[in-house]
Scaffold this motif. Structure first.
Motif, PDB file in Angstrom:
ATOM      1  N   GLN A   7       6.271  -6.770  -5.707  1.00 37.20           N
ATOM      2  CA  GLN A   7       5.189  -6.023  -6.325  1.00 37.20           C
ATOM      3  C   GLN A   7       5.683  -5.313  -7.593  1.00 37.20           C
ATOM      4  OE1 GLN A   7       3.921  -3.332  -3.248  1.00 37.20           O
ATOM      5  NE2 GLN A   7       2.822  -4.913  -2.106  1.00 37.20           N
TER       6      GLN A   7
ATOM      7  N   SER B 129       3.191   2.176  -2.108  1.00 36.36           N
ATOM      8  CA  SER B 129       3.842   0.934  -2.521  1.00 36.36           C
ATOM      9  C   SER B 129       5.256   1.192  -3.022  1.00 36.36           C
ATOM     10  CB  SER B 129       3.010   0.241  -3.608  1.00 36.36           C
ATOM     11  OG  SER B 129       1.769  -0.187  -3.084  1.00 36.36           O
TER      12      SER B 129
ATOM     13  N   GLU C 143      -2.011   3.487  -7.672  1.00 35.24           N
ATOM     14  CA  GLU C 143      -1.587   2.786  -6.464  1.00 35.24           C
ATOM     15  C   GLU C 143      -1.934   1.300  -6.515  1.00 35.24           C
ATOM     16  OE1 GLU C 143      -0.074   1.994  -2.607  1.00 35.24           O
ATOM     17  OE2 GLU C 143       0.381   3.370  -4.246  1.00 35.24           O
ATOM     18  N   ASP C 144      -3.092   0.923  -7.085  1.00 34.87           N
ATOM     19  CA  ASP C 144      -3.436  -0.504  -7.112  1.00 34.87           C
ATOM     20  C   ASP C 144      -2.537  -1.280  -8.070  1.00 34.87           C
ATOM     21  OD1 ASP C 144      -4.642   0.929  -9.169  1.00 34.87           O
ATOM     22  OD2 ASP C 144      -6.285  -0.485  -9.383  1.00 34.87           O
ATOM     23  N   VAL C 145      -2.087  -0.654  -9.139  1.00 38.20           N
ATOM     24  CA  VAL C 145      -1.146  -1.325 -10.041  1.00 38.20           C
ATOM     25  C   VAL C 145       0.196  -1.507  -9.345  1.00 38.20           C
ATOM     26  CG1 VAL C 145       0.077  -1.184 -12.242  1.00 38.20           C
ATOM     27  CG2 VAL C 145      -2.277  -0.380 -12.081  1.00 38.20           C
TER      28      VAL C 145
ATOM     29  N   GLN D 124      -4.417   7.828  -8.115  1.00 33.71           N
ATOM     30  CA  GLN D 124      -5.421   7.065  -7.378  1.00 33.71           C
ATOM     31  C   GLN D 124      -5.650   5.705  -8.040  1.00 33.71           C
ATOM     32  OE1 GLN D 124      -6.727   7.852  -4.479  1.00 33.71           O
ATOM     33  NE2 GLN D 124      -5.531   9.748  -4.446  1.00 33.71           N
ATOM     34  N   LYS D 125      -6.282   4.809  -7.307  1.00 27.28           N
ATOM     35  CA  LYS D 125      -6.557   3.472  -7.847  1.00 27.28           C
ATOM     36  C   LYS D 125      -7.443   3.575  -9.084  1.00 27.28           C
ATOM     37  CE  LYS D 125      -6.030   1.169  -3.389  1.00 27.28           C
ATOM     38  NZ  LYS D 125      -6.649   0.329  -2.331  1.00 27.28           N
ATOM     39  N   ARG D 126      -7.238   2.646  -9.988  1.00 23.96           N
ATOM     40  CA  ARG D 126      -7.963   2.698 -11.260  1.00 23.96           C
ATOM     41  C   ARG D 126      -9.472   2.703 -11.067  1.00 23.96           C
ATOM     42  NH1 ARG D 126      -5.043  -2.449 -13.764  1.00 23.96           N
ATOM     43  NH2 ARG D 126      -5.307  -2.974 -11.558  1.00 23.96           N
ATOM     44  N   ILE D 127      -9.943   1.990 -10.070  1.00 22.06           N
ATOM     45  CA  ILE D 127     -11.394   1.873  -9.869  1.00 22.06           C
ATOM     46  C   ILE D 127     -12.022   3.213  -9.504  1.00 22.06           C
ATOM     47  CG2 ILE D 127     -11.289   1.318  -7.398  1.00 22.06           C
ATOM     48  CD1 ILE D 127     -13.480  -0.761  -7.892  1.00 22.06           C
TER      49      ILE D 127
ATOM     50  N   MET E 143       0.837  -2.018  -6.296  1.00 19.92           N
ATOM     51  CA  MET E 143       0.854  -3.036  -5.250  1.00 19.92           C
ATOM     52  C   MET E 143       0.558  -4.451  -5.775  1.00 19.92           C
ATOM     53  SD  MET E 143      -2.727  -2.389  -3.148  1.00 19.92           S
ATOM     54  CE  MET E 143      -2.220  -0.759  -2.645  1.00 19.92           C
ATOM     55  N   GLU E 144       0.221  -4.578  -7.064  1.00 24.94           N
ATOM     56  CA  GLU E 144      -0.028  -5.912  -7.621  1.00 24.94           C
ATOM     57  C   GLU E 144       1.277  -6.693  -7.766  1.00 24.94           C
ATOM     58  OE1 GLU E 144      -2.475  -6.429 -11.020  1.00 24.94           O
ATOM     59  OE2 GLU E 144      -3.868  -4.830 -10.449  1.00 24.94           O
TER      60      GLU E 144
END
Length: 602
Positions: free
Chosen positions: A3, A30, A161-163, A102-105, A165-166
């Motif tokens: 990741q 992550s 966090e979403d970045v 927090q996640k980008r969304i 874990m990508e």
């Protein structure tokens, strides 16, 4: 599948980061998983609080010269890092902070734990950016490390966090906007222009009474400072951050300066006709010669800070060691050594004053005696830390450092709390070196006590040589109490200054460490012997007298008036303050008379 979080740690490892001080939270899940997969390189050191982690990262940078790194989750965790990061910023230490988000969304939706770390960190960080795409991670980590190391400052990378874990992208796509960066930092060699060096040499050669002041920027120029002082027949004072630049057993080292300073430093500054600043931005003009009394030369790698403390005739922008090496051949050895002899006499007199003060009676134990007895027992190659408070005065004055010893504190921020985490961080970096922290009971209650739990967790790595926390138990937030009197003209307010009595030595025993309690002058020497000879960590609790004043080397008229006002207003410790403060100043007078008599006899 690796990741982005894995790549971030790998890139930090390429920058020489092998230890990250951080506390977990779901905003960095992550990154925690990646740390697990990293198999200890970099390793995560878990303190009891994020603030302690940022202090530890700052201490790592101070004591090793390497890049420090700390990590925190989104929201409250990120906020907690700030105090330690400001310590790094103000003391010019390279530290990189990795902060969750927090996640980008979810951003912009007032989501739980959503704060704006870009705005929050803008003042403390010279570089702060959010990683919005996996391919961006490489250049952000590289830029952050380059900025932190080059400018000796704080840099921050925020990782949603979403970045994190990508899937990792070790190289950005070859499109317009793609950025390709390199890991690695090359140190530069900066020296001033020839004409400015000549101007500086002329000023120093013409001066008859040269006073040198060194700070942490002279840390790698010990031999050069010694050579300059010898040529110029100068004395050398040290800022708190410059304590380890020169050993205190050199007869012309006048020691600390300012409120925490020595009479030798004060006399040198008040009678000098030439100043040489090396790697310092000492801010307190009242402890420097009056404007116009001295000509001045300053050496600093940061041109932005040149001539902002005292008017300077020559401004040498460059590294201290390199600049002094260029300057030394231009300096002439002064044949008249009377100024140096005067300084050495005042230094000798100051050490005798400290000895006398340390042996004054107190109730129950004189805090100066505690540090005086330690000074005679300092192990070779030890690391010494302290905290904000009156304890910093005794640490600055009474410890006689030798070559090879390291010492630091939160200098410019002067915040409470770093003494304990500094020592722990130093112990991780140098497990075989003795580490000794002198901390007040207020700072120890604030956050130091719980960090003993951190030591317990990593005990197998931290018990190879002495690790001692000497806690000064006086039930008083002592430095602020004295500041209320001397600066505010206010009597002590017990409602704000008194703190609970805590059995610190027993707390250590509860954790399985050695706990020693001392409250008598006859036993303090043997207490230090027990602490230094113990196996594993030690808390040495010393019950000291809060009425022993941290008297400055020269009492300003306004300070005296305000203390007198506080006493007239019914300070609860009036009689003890008057008696013990007068006795301290009497030692200066007595030793001065003795010194004059010795000079007359010779």
């Amino acid at each position: 599948m690796p990741q982005t979080a894995d790549f971030i740690l790998e890139r930090l490892r390429q920058w020489g980061v092998h230890r990250i001080f951080g506390y977990p939270g779901d905003g960095i899940n992550s990154l925690l998983g990646a740390l697990d997969r990293a198999d200890g390189d970099p390793e995560l050191i878990q303190p009891r609080h994020e603030e302690m982690g940022s202090f530890m990262a700052t201490a790592h940078a101070k004591f090793t010269g390497e890049l420090g790194c700390c990590m925190a989750t989104s929201g409250g965790g990120a906020i907690h890092l700030l105090n330690g990061l400001y310590d790094a910023k103000l003391d010019h230490q390279p530290v990189v902070a990795i902060v969750g988000q927090q996640k980008r969304i979810a951003l912009g939706s007032a989501y739980q734990q959503e704060i704006d770390p870009n705005t929050l960190y803008k003042d403390v960080s010279e570089y702060v950016q959010t990683c919005m795409h996996p391919a961006q991670a490489r250049q952000l980590i590289d830029r952050a490390c380059k900025v932190a190391l080059t400018n000796r400052t704080v840099a921050t990378v925020i990782v949603p966090e979403d970045v994190a874990m990508e899937e990792q992208q070790t190289s950005p796509p070859r499109v317009h906007g793609g950025v390709y960066t390199t890991a690695g930092h090359a140190a530069s060699r900066t020296i001033p222009a020839e004409e400015e060096l000549r101007r500086a040499a002329d000023v120093l050669n013409e001066g008859q009474r040269v006073a040198v002041l060194v700070g942490q920027g002279a840390a790698e120029a010990t031999d050069e400072v010694v050579e300059v002082a010898e040529k110029l027949g100068a004395g050398v004072a040290k800022t708190s951050l410059g304590r380890e630049v020169l050993p205190d057993d050199l007869p012309y080292v006048t020691g600390p300066i300012g409120l925490l300073g020595s009479t030798a430093s004060h006399e040198m500054m008040m009678n000098a006709d030439t100043l040489l600043f090396v790697g310092t931005s000492f801010p307190y003009a009242e402890w420097l010669p009056p404007e116009g009394q001295c000509k001045g030369v300053e050496i600093d790698v940061d041109g932005r800070m040149m001539g902002v403390r005292y008017p300077m005739d020559a401004q040498l922008i460059g590294g201290s060691r390199e600049t002094l090496r260029e300057l030394i051949p231009m300096l002439e050895r002064k044949p008249d050594r009377s100024w140096r002899e005067r300084i050495e006499s005042e230094v000798d007199e100051w050490w005798r004053v400290l000895d006398d003060r340390a042996h004054d009676e107190a109730d129950p134990l004189n805090p100066e005696l505690v540090v005086h007895e330690l000074s005679q027992r300092l192990p070779d190659d030890c690391v010494l830390t302290t905290d904000a408070g009156s304890v910093a005065t005794w640490w600055s004055r009474h410890l006689k450092l030798r070559r090879g010893m390291s010492a630091s504190l939160a200098g410019n921020l002067a915040t409470m709390g770093p003494g304990t985490p500094y020592a722990i961080s130093a112990k991780f970096a140098y497990p075989d070196r003795p580490c000794i922290a002198l901390v007040g009971d207020g700072a120890f209650q604030m956050n130091g006590m719980l960090e003993l739990i951190t030591i317990k967790r990593y005990l197998d790595r931290l018990n190879r040589s002495p690790l001692i926390f000497c806690v000064f138990n006086n039930g008083d937030l002592n430095q602020v109490t004295w500041e209320q009197r001397a600066m505010g003209g206010e009597r002590k307010f017990p409602g704000s200054q008194d703190i609970p009595d805590v059995p610190y030595a027993e707390w250590a025993k509860l954790l399985g460490f050695t706990g020693i309690r001392c409250d008598t002058p006859d036993e303090i020497g043997s207490a230090w012997d027990r602490a230094l000879g113990a196996e594993g960590p030690v808390v040495l609790e010393v019950v000291v007298d809060s009425e022993v004043p941290p008297v400055p080397p020269h009492i300003k008229g306004m300070q005296a008036q305000k203390v007198a006002q506080a006493l007239r207003d019914g300070d609860p410790q009036s009689w003890g303050i008057v008696a013990k403060g007068a006795k301290q100043k009497m030692h200066e007078f007595t030793e001065s008379v003795k010194s004059s008599m010795r000079s007359g006899e010779s």
